[in-house]
Design a protein around this motif. Structure first.
Motif, PDB file in Angstrom:
ATOM      1  N   GLN A 128       2.290   2.311  -3.240  1.00 52.65           N
ATOM      2  CA  GLN A 128       1.371   2.883  -4.232  1.00 52.65           C
ATOM      3  C   GLN A 128       1.031   4.346  -3.955  1.00 52.65           C
ATOM      4  O   GLN A 128       0.278   4.962  -4.701  1.00 52.65           O
ATOM      5  CB  GLN A 128       0.095   2.032  -4.279  1.00 52.65           C
ATOM      6  CG  GLN A 128       0.349   0.718  -5.023  1.00 52.65           C
ATOM      7  CD  GLN A 128      -0.597  -0.388  -4.598  1.00 52.65           C
ATOM      8  OE1 GLN A 128      -1.420  -0.195  -3.718  1.00 52.65           O
ATOM      9  NE2 GLN A 128      -0.477  -1.544  -5.222  1.00 52.65           N
ATOM     10  N   GLU A 178       0.843  -1.203   0.000  1.00 50.30           N
ATOM     11  CA  GLU A 178       0.000   0.000   0.000  1.00 50.30           C
ATOM     12  C   GLU A 178       0.879   1.255   0.000  1.00 50.30           C
ATOM     13  O   GLU A 178       0.644   2.206  -0.748  1.00 50.30           O
ATOM     14  CB  GLU A 178      -0.942  -0.010   1.208  1.00 50.30           C
ATOM     15  CG  GLU A 178      -2.062   0.982   1.010  1.00 50.30           C
ATOM     16  CD  GLU A 178      -3.111   0.984   2.129  1.00 50.30           C
ATOM     17  OE1 GLU A 178      -3.992   1.850   2.070  1.00 50.30           O
ATOM     18  OE2 GLU A 178      -3.025   0.159   3.051  1.00 50.30           O
ATOM     19  N   TYR A 218      -1.771  10.781   1.842  1.00 53.86           N
ATOM     20  CA  TYR A 218      -2.408   9.476   1.671  1.00 53.86           C
ATOM     21  C   TYR A 218      -3.546   9.566   0.648  1.00 53.86           C
ATOM     22  O   TYR A 218      -3.717   8.698  -0.196  1.00 53.86           O
ATOM     23  CB  TYR A 218      -2.953   8.970   3.011  1.00 53.86           C
ATOM     24  CG  TYR A 218      -3.699   7.658   2.877  1.00 53.86           C
ATOM     25  CD1 TYR A 218      -3.016   6.450   2.922  1.00 53.86           C
ATOM     26  CD2 TYR A 218      -5.078   7.637   2.684  1.00 53.86           C
ATOM     27  CE1 TYR A 218      -3.679   5.246   2.765  1.00 53.86           C
ATOM     28  CE2 TYR A 218      -5.755   6.434   2.523  1.00 53.86           C
ATOM     29  CZ  TYR A 218      -5.056   5.241   2.562  1.00 53.86           C
ATOM     30  OH  TYR A 218      -5.718   4.054   2.408  1.00 53.86           O
ATOM     31  N   LEU A 266      -0.600   2.250   8.403  1.00 54.29           N
ATOM     32  CA  LEU A 266      -1.063   1.256   7.429  1.00 54.29           C
ATOM     33  C   LEU A 266      -1.012  -0.169   7.989  1.00 54.29           C
ATOM     34  O   LEU A 266      -1.732  -1.057   7.527  1.00 54.29           O
ATOM     35  CB  LEU A 266      -0.223   1.330   6.146  1.00 54.29           C
ATOM     36  CG  LEU A 266      -0.322   2.636   5.351  1.00 54.29           C
ATOM     37  CD1 LEU A 266       0.633   2.602   4.163  1.00 54.29           C
ATOM     38  CD2 LEU A 266      -1.750   2.889   4.870  1.00 54.29           C
TER      39      LEU A 266
END
Ligand code: ATP
Ligand code: MG
Length: 399
Positions: free
Chosen positions: A239, A236, A320, A257
């Motif tokens: 990305q 995650e 984010y 996360l």
């Protein structure tokens, strides 16, 4: 030649005047060829540390046994490392003792990647026995010699390779990539502190996504303390566009996360042997970041979090979401500006005031009343003024 090399030329000249050889080497030459900003200049020389110390009046010992001395010259500092070979590798780590040699070619041969094995003399002439320049131009990271051999000599090189991907946006040449896949387990022989320093550099790079992706693809993350069960969070993180964040803000986002409780996050961060202070700061940011995902800012949450952290948390939150929401920042700033106090210390009464006004012995009640006053002031029901608070306290019969 341009700065900062220009200022360093007299250092090379002086060493050569004493009959030794000296070259610019390592990351500074690589970054110079790439036109990147240069941090520190590394110099390699045939002179031994004691010979260097005889030439320059001001030096600092950085690791005499590894042949490194820092020279202070005209308000600049330079790391001068004696040409050395590292033949006896023990336990997949850099050797504890090295052999000093007199040839630059042999010194360049012990270096990790071709792009880092380029030398430059004081006239700007390049010494490039491993075709490092070709690789720099092709944006390729390739080990000097056989990848598997070089990684089994010193397993940290695998992580260095990946962090250079993150810093430079280069690609790992296929044997180098395969060498990491084949030798990744050897990383367990490397001290956690050295691994953590490389991870910090990896996260500081501009091309973090590629770097993290390689940790996953090569499966080396399975041999990094704290990471074996964090594949989903790593994926995650890879990305997200996070280059606007500072290093510990990135760690806080990563911690968030992981989606674990505060205790587990602290344990996770401690597995990298970060200082207690750093663990506290990152886990605190991560805790408030998780809160931010649940609720938007309120007077109470901004006050409890603290304004500096709240602004940082908002920045991470927006990274984010990969958007710039200036409305949300303005709203947070408005809450901060409207806060009548920022901590208990801002309240215009002290515990001893309370004791005197209430004519009661000190006890836990003092803290309770201060807490109540804090809540009243924060919510605008009480003015932060000694006299006003005194009146409120004397009237209030709760305690
Ligand atoms: P940075 O820009 O991050 O400082 P750098 O290439 O200068 O990158 P350093 O860690 O400062 O990296 O090391 C200086 C040089 O020393 C490297 O360029 C490389 O030639 C050599 N070197 C460092 N660590 C190793 C290692 N583990 N194995 C082989 N050579 C190494
Ligand atoms: Mg360097």
């Amino acid at each position: 030649m341009k700065e900062p090399f220009k200022s360093a030329i007299p250092v090379l000249e002086l060493i050569e005047r004493y009959g030794f050889k000296a070259y610019f080497v390592g990351g500074s030459v690589r970054d110079y060829i790439l036109g990147l900003p240069i941090n520190d200049i590394d110099i390699a020389s045939s002179a031994t540390p004691s010979e260097i110390k005889e030439i320059f009046p001001k030096t600092i010992d950085l690791g005499i046994e590894h042949g490194t001395v820092m020279v202070l010259h005209n308000n600049h500092s330079y790391e001068i490392t004696t040409f050395r070979s590292e033949s006896d590798y023990v336990d997949f780590r850099r050797p504890t003792s090295v052999t000093f040699i007199r040839s630059i070619e042999e010194d360049l041969a012990r270096r990790d990647f071709t792009m880092n094995a380029v030398g430059m003399n004081r006239f700007g002439e390049i010494l490039d026995p491993f075709e490092g320049i070709v690789d720099i131009e092709a944006k390729t990271i390739r080990t000097v010699g056989m990848a598997s051999e070089r990684f089994s000599e010193d397993a940290l090189r695998m992580l260095r390779g990946i962090r250079f991907v993150s810093k430079l946006g280069f690609v790992l040449e296929s044997d180098t990539y395969q060498g990491i896949k084949d030798n990744k387990h050897l990383l367990t022989h490397i001290a956690v502190e050295r691994i953590a320093a490389e991870l910090d550099k990896l996260l500081s790079g501009y091309h973090t996504s590629q770097g993290i992706q390689l940790l996953i693809d090569t499966e080396i993350y399975k041999y990094i303390p704290g990471l074996p069960d964090k594949k989903a969070a790593l994926l995650e993180l890879s990305q997200l566009q996070i280059h606007s964040l500072f290093i510990d803000e990135k760690w806080a986002l990563f911690s968030h996360l992981i989606q674990k409780g505060e205790k587990e996050i602290k344990q996770f961060l401690s597995s990298f042997r970060f200082s207690n202070k750093r663990v506290q700061q990152i886990s605190y940011m991560s805790k408030w970041l998780s809160e931010r995902f649940r609720n938007s800012w309120s007077i109470d949450s901004v006050y409890a979090c603290g304004k500096e952290t709240a602004l940082q948390v908002e920045k991470i939150y927006q990274a984010y979401q990969s958007k710039v929401d200036s409305f949300a920042v303005d709203r947070l700033q408005a809450i901060i500006d409207a806060l009548p106090i920022h901590s208990l210390a801002d309240i215009k009464v002290s515990g001893s005031d309370l004791i005197e006004w209430k004519q009661k012995k000190a006890g836990p009640w003092v803290k309770d009343v201060l807490k109540e006053i804090e809540t009243e002031i924060l919510n605008g029901r009480l003015e932060n003024d000694n006299e006003v608070i005194k009146e409120w306290v004397t009237k209030c019969s709760l305690n």
